[in-house]
Design a protein around this motif. Sequence first.
Motif, PDB file in Angstrom:
ATOM      1  N   HIS A  74       0.615  -1.203   0.107  1.00  0.00           N
ATOM      2  CA  HIS A  74      -0.126   0.053   0.114  1.00  0.00           C
ATOM      3  C   HIS A  74       0.867   1.346  -0.052  1.00  0.00           C
ATOM      4  O   HIS A  74       0.817   2.093  -0.785  1.00  0.00           O
ATOM      5  CB  HIS A  74      -0.943  -0.023   1.159  1.00  0.00           C
TER       6      HIS A  74
ATOM      7  N   THR B 171      -4.402   2.542   1.474  1.00  0.00           N
ATOM      8  CA  THR B 171      -5.143   1.696   2.302  1.00  0.00           C
ATOM      9  C   THR B 171      -6.671   2.092   2.699  1.00  0.00           C
ATOM     10  O   THR B 171      -7.354   0.860   2.651  1.00  0.00           O
ATOM     11  CB  THR B 171      -4.215   1.748   3.827  1.00  0.00           C
TER      12      THR B 171
ATOM     13  N   ALA C 205      -9.948  -0.463   1.930  1.00  0.00           N
ATOM     14  CA  ALA C 205     -10.569  -0.860   3.060  1.00  0.00           C
ATOM     15  C   ALA C 205     -12.200  -0.497   2.453  1.00  0.00           C
ATOM     16  O   ALA C 205     -13.000  -1.437   2.921  1.00  0.00           O
ATOM     17  CB  ALA C 205     -10.221  -0.248   4.188  1.00  0.00           C
TER      18      ALA C 205
ATOM     19  N   THR D  39      -9.444  -4.878   2.509  1.00  0.00           N
ATOM     20  CA  THR D  39      -8.398  -4.759   3.485  1.00  0.00           C
ATOM     21  C   THR D  39      -9.198  -4.711   4.815  1.00  0.00           C
ATOM     22  O   THR D  39     -10.403  -3.851   4.630  1.00  0.00           O
ATOM     23  CB  THR D  39      -7.486  -3.630   3.709  1.00  0.00           C
TER      24      THR D  39
ATOM     25  N   ASP E 155      -7.104  -3.806  10.338  1.00  0.00           N
ATOM     26  CA  ASP E 155      -5.828  -3.784   9.930  1.00  0.00           C
ATOM     27  C   ASP E 155      -5.322  -2.259   9.379  1.00  0.00           C
ATOM     28  O   ASP E 155      -3.961  -1.928   9.191  1.00  0.00           O
ATOM     29  CB  ASP E 155      -5.188  -4.574   8.881  1.00  0.00           C
TER      30      ASP E 155
ATOM     31  N   TYR F  93      -1.361  -0.575   9.340  1.00  0.00           N
ATOM     32  CA  TYR F  93      -0.699   0.123   8.043  1.00  0.00           C
ATOM     33  C   TYR F  93      -0.286   1.284   7.911  1.00  0.00           C
ATOM     34  O   TYR F  93       0.805   1.598   7.728  1.00  0.00           O
ATOM     35  CB  TYR F  93      -1.709  -0.110   6.818  1.00  0.00           C
TER      36      TYR F  93
ATOM     37  N   LYS G 166      -6.180  -7.429  -1.784  1.00  0.00           N
ATOM     38  CA  LYS G 166      -5.635  -6.806  -0.655  1.00  0.00           C
ATOM     39  C   LYS G 166      -4.531  -5.784  -0.679  1.00  0.00           C
ATOM     40  O   LYS G 166      -4.087  -5.118   0.064  1.00  0.00           O
ATOM     41  CB  LYS G 166      -5.160  -7.915   0.606  1.00  0.00           C
TER      42      LYS G 166
END
Length: 263
Positions: free
Chosen positions: A65, A71, A75, A80, A84, A88, A184
């Motif tokens: 990422h 990220t 998500a 993702t 998490d 990240y 991901k």
Amino acid sequence: MSSSDIFIGEFIGTAVLILLGGGVCAGVTFKRSKAYSAGWVAIALGWGMAVLTGAYISAGVSGAHLNPAVTLGIAIEGGTEWGDVPLYIVAQMAGAMFGAALVWGAYYGQFHAHLTDPEVIGDPASKASGPEGGRAAVGPGPVLGIFSTAPEIRNTVQNLLTEVIATTVLVLAILTQGLNQEGKGLGPLGVLVTAFVVVGIGLSLGGPTGYAINPARDLGPRTVHALLPLPNKGSSDWTYAWIPVAGPLLGGALAGAVYNVAF
């Protein structure tokens, strides 16, 4: 992937990203550098290669990422897990700060020569306030551009909008063209696509603000600039610092939402 995989991959990948990206900025900035005054095309290409290298290093470990906006976008898209996301971002920030410190180490002599140059010392805008009576810097310091971004025209709405637009393009390209089979993070082809997109954004949309398009890329090195014992370094420009954080995050969120609706 495990928590340790995420942290290690994002830390190393982001550190390499900032080392090479900040390195090209340093090379173009310093008179005592062989790349001095190479220009904006060199910077755009350098940042693209920085993304390419950092992402290929970390893609198999953490998904590469390397950017809180990416990220966030992944998500929102669903690739993702939200639990998490903080890990990240912490790893990306730590890696960005470490990479910025490595730039300082690699160009240590150039930093010293530049910041002790009479032309720099004699510029009132480059003087930090101190016991010698130098005036506080009213804008970015003389080497801040090596670490973080600053706009050519200070207009809050325009600057924020530019970062939102540029980051939306980046994250939307990643979501549509770059994710691995698990969804991901970046796959091998996605790394190459993303690197070219970063070069394109730099050439097309980088002019107004310097295209942070990554909160960790800007805030981490800006913090290092503030902490490093650099003489006559001037201001870290904290009044502007929220824009290259908020703009990319808004852009990443917008890209995730657009992807879910349109694709």
